[in-house]
Structures are given as C-alpha cells and as structure tokens.
Design a protein around this motif. Structure first.
Motif, short mmCIF file in Angstrom:
data_model
loop_
_atom_site.label_atom_id
_atom_site.label_comp_id
_atom_site.label_asym_id
_atom_site.label_seq_id
_atom_site.Cartn_x
_atom_site.Cartn_y
_atom_site.Cartn_z
N THR A 1 8.41 -16.82 33.63
CA THR A 1 8.46 -16.72 32.27
C THR A 1 9.50 -18.12 32.38
OG1 THR A 1 8.39 -14.49 31.55
CG2 THR A 1 9.17 -15.96 30.50
N TYR B 1 11.69 -20.76 29.83
CA TYR B 1 12.01 -20.71 28.55
C TYR B 1 12.38 -22.48 28.88
CZ TYR B 1 12.40 -16.10 28.87
OH TYR B 1 12.35 -14.42 28.74
N LYS C 1 3.81 -17.42 32.06
CA LYS C 1 3.74 -17.98 29.85
C LYS C 1 5.41 -18.79 30.07
CE LYS C 1 6.03 -13.62 28.61
NZ LYS C 1 6.51 -12.55 28.24
N ILE D 1 8.18 -20.55 26.85
CA ILE D 1 8.40 -19.70 25.86
C ILE D 1 9.39 -20.88 25.14
CG2 ILE D 1 10.16 -18.38 24.97
CD1 ILE D 1 8.89 -15.94 26.45
N ARG D 2 9.46 -21.28 24.00
CA ARG D 2 10.43 -22.12 23.67
C ARG D 2 11.93 -21.95 23.10
NH1 ARG D 2 9.20 -26.16 18.23
NH2 ARG D 2 11.39 -27.86 18.67
N ASN E 1 13.35 -17.88 18.95
CA ASN E 1 13.69 -16.91 20.19
C ASN E 1 15.29 -16.53 19.90
OD1 ASN E 1 10.59 -16.48 19.59
ND2 ASN E 1 10.30 -18.53 20.80
N CYS F 1 6.08 -21.65 18.04
CA CYS F 1 7.24 -20.86 19.57
C CYS F 1 7.76 -19.77 18.43
CB CYS F 1 8.79 -22.29 19.21
SG CYS F 1 9.71 -21.69 17.51
N HIS G 1 7.68 -15.77 18.83
CA HIS G 1 7.26 -15.22 20.39
C HIS G 1 7.40 -13.57 19.88
CE1 HIS G 1 7.57 -13.55 24.33
NE2 HIS G 1 8.47 -13.02 23.88
#
Ligand SMILES: Cc1cc2nc3c(=O)[nH]c(=O)nc-3n(C[C@H](O)[C@H](O)[C@H](O)COP(=O)(O)O)c2cc1C
Length: 262
Positions: free
Chosen positions: A4, A6, A29, A31-32, A37, A258, A260
């Motif tokens: 992941t 970030y 993946k 994630i912003r 988030n 963004c 999630h």
C-alpha cells in the motif's frame, strides 16, 4: 506480496511517482492522504507500506506528519519512503522515521527524486530545460527504486549536517495562516476546480467566488490547477507561470476520487 502506497500531492508530482511505483509493484494500491482518508488509523495487513511525499519547508506536509503519527503498523512490515522536492529531502526521512521508532519499527529504505519545484518564492524562475529533464528522468529513477523495493533493500536514513537551520525553516511552516493570502482575479469563472482539488476541503464557493477557510495545507493545488490562472497568493504569484505534472489529469486529484473503501 501486497503493497500500500500512501501519497500526498498538490501538483501531481507525488501522484505520478506513486502511480509508477504501483504499476510495477505486485498487488499494490495507492491511497491519497486527504481529510477523508485520515480515518485510516491502522494498516497491519499490507506486507509493504510506502509513503510518497513532497518536501515542504524542509520537512513533512502537516497532514502527512499527523497521518504517520497515527497509523498503526505491523513492526515486521517493510516500510519505504520516496521524497520528491525542488532541491533536497532535508529533514523528511528523519521526520518519518521518528514516529515509526516510537511504534517499535523504522523506515526500511528511503529514496529521493528531484522534481520541478512548485513553490514560486523558492524555485521561480526555474530554467525550463531543468524542469523538462526532471520530468523525463523521473520514470527511470522510479524504475531503479522499484527494483530495490522488490529486493527488500535496506538503506541508511539520509541525514543532513545543517539540521539547526533546516529545523528553523520548518518551524516557519504555518500552513493554516496561509489561507489569508489567497484572492481571485477577474479571470475567475466560478468553475469550482479549486474546490475539487483541495485535499482538505478548505475552499467553498461564496457569492460565486472561492473562499478559503483556515485549514490550508499549502499544497498549492488550487493555484496551479486553476484553468485560468485566476487564483493569486498575495502579490507573490503575480505573473508567475503555473505548474502541474504534465502526466497527471486534474480529475485524478479530485477529492471525490480519493475516497477509500473502509
Ligand atoms: C509549501 C511548499 C514548500 C516547499 N518547500 C520545499 C523545500 O523546503 N524544499 C524542497 O526541496 N522543495 C520544496 N517544495 C517543492 C515541492 O516539494 C516539490 O515541488 C514537489 O515535487 C511537489 O509535489 P506535488 O506535485 O506532489 O505536490 C515546496 C513546495 C511547497 C508547496
């Protein structure tokens, strides 16, 4: 092997790097790090965790510092960071490492990529050729980093000599005060792009003009993505060319994208 990544990004450089990493790292993946988030307070299932971040005032963007401080991680996880910046990584890796150490783990590897600087009072005027070279070199530099991550390379944390002056610089980083300096010129068409790209929902439309609230992260997304260059900051941005990463489309940074799935 799940990874992941970030990332935090205003003008798309970090997003581009995060996407390139994710394309080549198996089962990964991105994630912003945005308001929405910040609900993520634990990631103990990813086998690798990455942070892809811009340097702000020699250190971490405030929201990112808070995110990392809060995030629960498995001490066995391989954790890497990729910093990007106009000049150098300065304090950023130590600032990532510190909260990890207090969680019983540490940064496994850190990497740096020079990108076009988007802060006008630090980097403008910036030679066009250098901008283009940095954009072009990013892809191959990222490929080298990918092979190191795939091989679980451990690196020493990059430290610096002039820590005292750089820490002073970081203390001057007060993004929440920044909100007061924004204004729109006559080219504003009330299109709302600035509202959509803000990672912290700090902008609202009042009387058909954007209005900034008090929790700006100073990412400059609103200024640089405005299609009409209609947003100014005090007089500092006047007549300065706007920048955003040429490989990123504005909608990739829309707040609504963004979200999630929790
Ligand atoms: C508020 C602010 C402060 C910055 N401070 C630094 C800095 O201290 N050192 C540096 O090398 N780059 C600095 N930069 C430049 C960014 O780190 C660089 O342009 C980065 O690639 C932007 O990433 P992004 O496109 O993902 O937002 C700063 C940018 C901003 C907006």
């Amino acid at each position: 092997m799940s990874t992941t990544i970030y990332y935090f990004s205003g003008t798309g450089n970090s997003l581009k790097i995060a996407k390139d990493l994710s394309d080549k790292l198996p089962d990964s993946k991105i994630i912003r790090i945005c308001n929405e988030n910040m609900k993520i307070t634990s990631d103990t299932s990813s086998e690798k965790i990455g942070f892809v971040l811009p340097v702000y005032y020699r250190g971490l963007p405030r929201l990112v510092a808070e995110f990392i401080k809060t995030l629960e991680v498995n001490p066995k996880t391989y954790i890497f960071a990729v910093a990007n910046f106009g000049s150098y990584a300065a304090l950023i890796f130590e600032q990532i490492d510190e909260p990890l150490i207090s969680k019983g783990t540490k940064l496994s590897a850190n990497f740096s990529i020079a990108m076009p600087g988007n802060m006008w009072f630090m980097y403008y005027p910036h030679p066009k050729e250098d901008f283009i070279n940095r954009i072009n070199d990013q892809k191959s530099l990222t490929l080298t980093i990918i092979s190191k991550i795939n091989n679980n390379i451990i690196t020493k944390i990059d430290t610096i000599n002039n820590k005292i002056s750089e820490k002073k610089m970081y203390l001057n980083f007060n993004p929440y005060d920044f909100s007061k300096g924004f204004w729109t010129n006559s080219k504003c068409t009330n299109c709302g792009i600035c509202i959509k790209v803000c990672p912290v929902k700090n902008i609202e439309m009042l009387n058909k003009k954007p209005s900034w609230k008090q929790h700006c992260e100073q990412c400059l997304a609103c200024i640089h993505w405005c299609p009409n260059a209609a947003i100014e900051y005090k007089n500092d941005s006047l007549n300065k060319e706007r920048y955003h990463n040429p490989h990123i489309e504005v909608k990739e940074l829309f707040y609504k994208n963004c979200r999630h799935n929790f």
